[in-house]
Design a protein around this motif. Structure first.
Motif, PDB file in Angstrom:
ATOM      1  N   PHE A  42      35.588  35.351  85.101  1.00  0.00           N
ATOM      2  CA  PHE A  42      36.689  36.248  85.476  1.00  0.00           C
ATOM      3  C   PHE A  42      37.977  35.434  85.587  1.00  0.00           C
ATOM      4  N   LYS A  43      39.073  35.984  85.061  1.00  0.00           N
ATOM      5  CA  LYS A  43      40.350  35.270  85.027  1.00  0.00           C
ATOM      6  C   LYS A  43      41.295  35.803  86.100  1.00  0.00           C
ATOM      7  N   LEU A  44      41.909  34.876  86.845  1.00  0.00           N
ATOM      8  CA  LEU A  44      42.866  35.235  87.878  1.00  0.00           C
ATOM      9  C   LEU A  44      44.226  34.635  87.530  1.00  0.00           C
ATOM     10  N   LYS A  45      45.233  35.225  88.137  1.00  0.00           N
ATOM     11  CA  LYS A  45      46.581  34.751  87.886  1.00  0.00           C
ATOM     12  C   LYS A  45      46.800  33.392  88.540  1.00  0.00           C
ATOM     13  N   LYS A  46      47.437  32.493  87.797  1.00  0.00           N
ATOM     14  CA  LYS A  46      47.719  31.162  88.323  1.00  0.00           C
ATOM     15  C   LYS A  46      48.956  31.220  89.215  1.00  0.00           C
ATOM     16  N   GLN A  47      48.808  30.778  90.451  1.00  0.00           N
ATOM     17  CA  GLN A  47      49.913  30.820  91.414  1.00  0.00           C
ATOM     18  C   GLN A  47      50.873  29.649  91.184  1.00  0.00           C
ATOM     19  N   LYS A  48      52.144  29.979  91.128  1.00  0.00           N
ATOM     20  CA  LYS A  48      53.145  28.937  90.898  1.00  0.00           C
ATOM     21  C   LYS A  48      53.295  28.010  92.107  1.00  0.00           C
ATOM     22  N   ASP A  49      53.055  28.578  93.306  1.00  0.00           N
ATOM     23  CA  ASP A  49      53.238  27.754  94.512  1.00  0.00           C
ATOM     24  C   ASP A  49      52.014  26.905  94.820  1.00  0.00           C
ATOM     25  N   THR A  87      48.973  27.863  95.791  1.00  0.00           N
ATOM     26  CA  THR A  87      48.032  28.366  96.786  1.00  0.00           C
ATOM     27  C   THR A  87      46.697  28.716  96.111  1.00  0.00           C
ATOM     28  N   THR A  88      45.631  28.550  96.856  1.00  0.00           N
ATOM     29  CA  THR A  88      44.285  28.779  96.299  1.00  0.00           C
ATOM     30  C   THR A  88      43.474  29.793  97.093  1.00  0.00           C
ATOM     31  N   THR A  89      44.150  30.543  97.948  1.00  0.00           N
ATOM     32  CA  THR A  89      43.435  31.492  98.803  1.00  0.00           C
ATOM     33  C   THR A  89      42.669  32.529  97.986  1.00  0.00           C
ATOM     34  N   GLN A  90      43.310  33.078  96.956  1.00  0.00           N
ATOM     35  CA  GLN A  90      42.644  34.121  96.165  1.00  0.00           C
ATOM     36  C   GLN A  90      41.468  33.565  95.376  1.00  0.00           C
ATOM     37  N   TYR A  91      41.557  32.272  95.022  1.00  0.00           N
ATOM     38  CA  TYR A  91      40.446  31.667  94.286  1.00  0.00           C
ATOM     39  C   TYR A  91      39.231  31.530  95.201  1.00  0.00           C
ATOM     40  N   LYS A  92      39.486  31.103  96.440  1.00  0.00           N
ATOM     41  CA  LYS A  92      38.391  30.969  97.398  1.00  0.00           C
ATOM     42  C   LYS A  92      37.762  32.326  97.706  1.00  0.00           C
ATOM     43  N   ARG A  93      38.646  33.340  97.838  1.00  0.00           N
ATOM     44  CA  ARG A  93      38.139  34.675  98.127  1.00  0.00           C
ATOM     45  C   ARG A  93      37.232  35.158  96.991  1.00  0.00           C
ATOM     46  N   HIS A  94      37.642  34.893  95.747  1.00  0.00           N
ATOM     47  CA  HIS A  94      36.823  35.300  94.602  1.00  0.00           C
ATOM     48  C   HIS A  94      35.478  34.565  94.589  1.00  0.00           C
ATOM     49  N   LEU A  95      35.509  33.247  94.846  1.00  0.00           N
ATOM     50  CA  LEU A  95      34.272  32.466  94.846  1.00  0.00           C
ATOM     51  C   LEU A  95      33.317  32.916  95.939  1.00  0.00           C
ATOM     52  N   ASP A  96      33.866  33.311  97.082  1.00  0.00           N
ATOM     53  CA  ASP A  96      33.015  33.775  98.172  1.00  0.00           C
ATOM     54  C   ASP A  96      32.297  35.074  97.816  1.00  0.00           C
ATOM     55  N   ASN A  97      32.951  35.899  96.972  1.00  0.00           N
ATOM     56  CA  ASN A  97      32.383  37.203  96.610  1.00  0.00           C
ATOM     57  C   ASN A  97      31.743  37.219  95.228  1.00  0.00           C
ATOM     58  N   CYS A  98      31.794  36.119  94.506  1.00  0.00           N
ATOM     59  CA  CYS A  98      31.268  36.073  93.134  1.00  0.00           C
ATOM     60  C   CYS A  98      29.738  36.164  93.174  1.00  0.00           C
ATOM     61  N   ILE A  99      29.204  37.236  92.573  1.00  0.00           N
ATOM     62  CA  ILE A  99      27.754  37.464  92.622  1.00  0.00           C
ATOM     63  C   ILE A  99      27.014  36.374  91.864  1.00  0.00           C
ATOM     64  N   LYS A 100      27.487  36.027  90.679  1.00  0.00           N
ATOM     65  CA  LYS A 100      26.788  35.028  89.887  1.00  0.00           C
ATOM     66  C   LYS A 100      26.770  33.665  90.574  1.00  0.00           C
ATOM     67  N   ARG A 101      27.873  33.337  91.296  1.00  0.00           N
ATOM     68  CA  ARG A 101      27.895  32.065  92.020  1.00  0.00           C
ATOM     69  C   ARG A 101      26.870  32.092  93.153  1.00  0.00           C
ATOM     70  N   ARG A 102      26.789  33.239  93.834  1.00  0.00           N
ATOM     71  CA  ARG A 102      25.827  33.353  94.936  1.00  0.00           C
ATOM     72  C   ARG A 102      24.398  33.258  94.419  1.00  0.00           C
ATOM     73  N   ILE A 103      24.165  33.852  93.254  1.00  0.00           N
ATOM     74  CA  ILE A 103      22.822  33.774  92.671  1.00  0.00           C
ATOM     75  C   ILE A 103      22.478  32.341  92.305  1.00  0.00           C
ATOM     76  N   ASN A 104      23.425  31.639  91.720  1.00  0.00           N
ATOM     77  CA  ASN A 104      23.180  30.247  91.328  1.00  0.00           C
ATOM     78  C   ASN A 104      22.937  29.351  92.534  1.00  0.00           C
ATOM     79  N   LEU A 105      23.662  29.643  93.630  1.00  0.00           N
ATOM     80  CA  LEU A 105      23.500  28.815  94.823  1.00  0.00           C
ATOM     81  C   LEU A 105      22.186  29.124  95.547  1.00  0.00           C
TER      82      LEU A 105
END
Length: 551
Positions: free
Chosen positions: A20-27, A29-47
C-alpha cells in the motif's frame, strides 16, 4: 517502509508487507506510517505466524528420518481454501460468520483471524479469476473442442444458458469444463441462442476450435408422457403389487384396484421400457466417452421394437409400431458421427456396422448405408492425414532453418559467412522425415480395420476406448488422434443439465437476489475446483425395497 517513485515522478512511501502506498510527508513525520504498520493485516500475520514445531508420523522406517517438521501459519492460504469450500459445497458467503465455524477454526489454530462475508466474496472472485486462467491454458493446449448447451429458468424467473466444453487433453483423458452460465434474454429463437453461444466462445477465444455443438432438441418430444417417468412409476408399482388389494380392504373409497390383466400389461410394458432405461444409464455418462456406446444400444432397441411389433397382443403391437415409427423418424438416414464413433471402438470396427445395419435398415438400404459409413470414415482419415503431413513438413522446414550441426552430443555452430555444414546425421533425419510423411500403400486405417475386433479380457463394461488408443499411439499416430477427438464428442446434454441442479441450490429462495455475474462465478468456479481437487459428484440413487412388513 520503502520510498518508491511513480511513473509521473511523484514519490510515495510503500508498505513492504501489503504494497500500500502512502503520501510522503515533506516535514519528515512518520506518524501515519506507524499507524499503517500497526493496522497492516499482512504485517500482523507475518509477525504472528512464527514457525511452529509439528510432530507428524513418519512414513519411512529409516531411523535417520525425523518426524518433526516446521510449519508456518498462512492466513492468506486459509482464506483461499475457505473460498474453495464456499464455492464447491455451495455455501452462503455468510458461512464464515457463523459462530461455531469460527470456534472450530480458532480451535484448530489460534492464529486464525475472523473474516466477513464481504471479504469472502472478494476471495471467491479472486479464486474464479485464477481458475479461469488455468482453464484457459487447458483450452489453448487442445485442437478440437465439443460443446453442449441447454437453457434453464431459475426461481428468479431468469433464463440461464450453460455452456460446457468437452475435449481430450494431452494425456488422452476426457475432460469436461463448464465455461459459462449466462443470462439469455428473450426471445429464445435459434438466431438469438446462436449469437449468445458465439459470444461466449469468442470470449474464451475458442470459436475456431469448436467442431460440434450438442443442444437439447425438443422437436421430437411430441409425447405428453415421458417413458422414463412411466417406467419408474410402473416398476415401483410392481414392487407393491400385493399392497393394493390390502389397501382396498382398509379404504372403502379406493375403487381403482388393478386387475390381474392390468398387472400383466404392466409387466409387458416394463419388460420393454427396461431396455430404454439401461441405454439411458449408459449414454448419460460424462466421465467416459459415450459416442462409441450409443449405436450398439440403438441396434438392440431397434431389434426389440421389431419383435414387439409382431406381438399377438393388439395393444402391445400397436404401441410398439408407434414407437418404431418414432424411432425411424429420429434415426432417419445413417448418423455418420455415431457410426464412425462405433467403428473407432476397437471392439466393433466395421464388423459391427455390417452386423447391425441389416437390422436397422432394409436389406438393400443396409448395403448402401454401410458403404456411406466406410467412405465417410476414409474421407475423414484423409483430412487428418493431410493435416499431419502439413504439420510434419512445416516442422521439418523450421528445424532445417534453425538447425545446429550436432555430432554425438558435440554441437558445432557455423557462425561465419556462407552456408552451414550439413552432417550425415542431419541428412539421415531429413530422409526419415520425408519417408515418414508419405502415405504408405497400406494406411493406418487399413491396418486397423483388417486386424479384427479387440476381445476384452474380463468385463467389457470397464473398457475405455480412449485408454486403448493412448496405448496404440505409436502404432496409429494419425488415426489415434482422429479417434480421440471423435470419441470426445458427447451425444447428450446431460453434462450441461447437471449444472442446473447445482444452480437450483445456489439460487435458492433465500438468495434469489444474487446477480447473474455472481451466479456464473459460483457455478463455473465450483466446477473448476472440483476438477482441481479431483472431486466427482456422487450419483443419486434410490435404495431398493427388500421387504415390506404389513401387520
Amino acid at each position: 517502509m520503502t520510498v518508491v517513485r511513480l511513473e509521473n515522478g511523484e514519490e510515495k512511501v510503500q508498505c513492504n508487507h501489503c504494497n500500500f502506498k502512502l503520501k510522503k510527508q515533506k516535514d519528515g513525520t512518520t506518524t501515519q506510517y506507524k499507524r499503517h504498520l500497526d493496522n497492516c493485516i499482512k504485517r500482523r500475520i507475518n509477525l504472528s505466524g512464527q514457525r511452529n514445531i509439528c510432530v507428524v508420523p513418519s512414513t519411512q522406517k529409516s531411523e535417520s528420518v525425523s518426524g518433526v517438521q516446521s510449519w508456518k501459519y498462512d492466513q492468506a492460504r486459509m482464506r483461499e481454501v475457505i473460498s474453495h469450500m464456499i464455492m464447491v459445497h455451495e455455501l452462503p458467503f455468510s458461512f464464515v460468520e457463523y459462530e461455531l465455524f469460527n470456534i472450530v477454526m480458532q480451535s484448530a489454530s489460534p492464529y486464525y483471524e475472523r473474516i466477513g462475508r464481504t471479504a469472502t466474496t472478494k476471495d471467491c472472485w479472486s479464486t474464479y479469476e485464477l481458475e479461469k486462467k488455468r482453464v484457459q491454458g487447458l483450452l489453448n493446449s487442445v485442437d478440437k473442442i465439443s460443446i453442449t448447451t441447454d437453457i434453464w429458468t431459475s426461481n428468479q424467473n431468469i433464463q440461464y444458458m450453460v455452456i460446457t466444453s468437452h475435449f481430450v487433453d494431452m494425456d488422452s483423458k476426457l475432460q469436461k469444463r463448464v465455461l459459462n452460465f449466462v443470462e439469455v434474454l428473450p426471445p429464445h429463437t435459434g438466431t438469438c441462442v446462436c449469437d449468445a453461444i458465439y459470444k461466449c466462445l469468442q470470449g474464451w477465444g475458442i470459436e475456431e476450435k469448436v467442431w460440434t455443438i450438442t443442444v437439447d432438441n425438443a422437436s421430437y418430444n411430441d409425447s405428453a408422457v415421458r417413458w422414463n417417468a412411466t417406467f419408474a412409476m410402473l416398476s415401483c408399482a410392481l414392487d407393491f403389487k400385493q399392497v393394493f388389494p390390502r389397501y382396498q380392504l382398509r379404504d372403502p373409497n379406493y375403487k381403482c384396484l388393478p386387475s390381474e390383466d392390468d398387472w400383466q400389461r404392466v409387466e409387458e410394458i416394463c419388460s420393454l421400457l427396461v431396455h430404454f432405461n439401461e441405454v439411458t444409464k449408459i449414454i448419460s455418462g460424462s466421465e467416459y466417452p459415450t459416442a462409441n456406446l450409443f449405436l450398439p444400444e440403438l441396434y438392440n432397441i431397434k431389434e426389440i421394437l421389431g419383435q414387439k411389433s409382431e406381438s399377438v397382443e393388439p395393444w402391445m403391437k400397436n404401441m410398439a409400431q408407434r414407437m418404431q415409427h418414432k424411432f425411424d423418424k429420429y434415426w432417419g438416414s445413417s448418423n455418420l458421427l455415431l457410426s464412425i464413433a462405433a467403428v473407432l471402438d476397437p471392439r466393433n470396427k466395421m464388423t459391427f456396422i455390417q452386423f447391425a445395419f441389416p437390422v436397422i435398415y432394409s436389406e438393400n438400404e443396409a448395403t448402401t448405408q454401410i458403404g456411406i459409413v466406410r467412405d465417410a470414415l476414409y474421407e475423414l482419415y484423409r483430412i487428418y492425414l493431410d493435416k499431419h503431413t502439413t504439420a510434419s513438413n512445416q516442422l521439418m522446414e523450421n528445424d532445417s532453418q534453425a538447425r545446429n550441426t550436432s555430432v554425438q552430443g558435440v554441437t558445432t555452430v557455423w557462425k561465419g559467412k556462407g552456408p552451414a555444414v550439413e552432417t550425415g546425421r542431419s541428412k539421415f533425419e531429413k530422409f526419415v522425415r520425408n519417408v515418414d510423411t508419405v502415405q504408405h500403400v497400406k494406411s493406418e486405417l487399413d491396418t486397423y480395420l483388417q486386424e479384427g475386433v479387440y476381445i476384452c479380457e474380463g468385463d467389457s463394461v470397464e473398457f475405455n476406448a480412449l485408454d486403448w488408443w493412448k496405448s496404440m499411439n505409436l502404432k496409429f499416430r494419425v488415426l489415434s488422434k482422429m479417434a480421440c477427438e471423435i470419441l470426445s464428442i458427447p451425444i447428450t446434454t446431460v453434462a450441461s443439465e447437471s449444472t442446473f441442479s447445482a444452480g437450483g441450490r445456489v439460487i435458492d429462495t433465500y438468495r434469489a437476489s444474487l446477480g447473474t455475474d455472481t451466479v456464473q462465478m459460483l457455478l463455473c468456479g465450483s466446477d473448476w475446483l472440483r476438477n482441481l481437487y479431483d472431486m466427482k459428484r456422487k450419483p443419486k440413487f434410490t435404495e431398493d425395497v427388500k421387504a415390506i412388513s404389513l401387520e
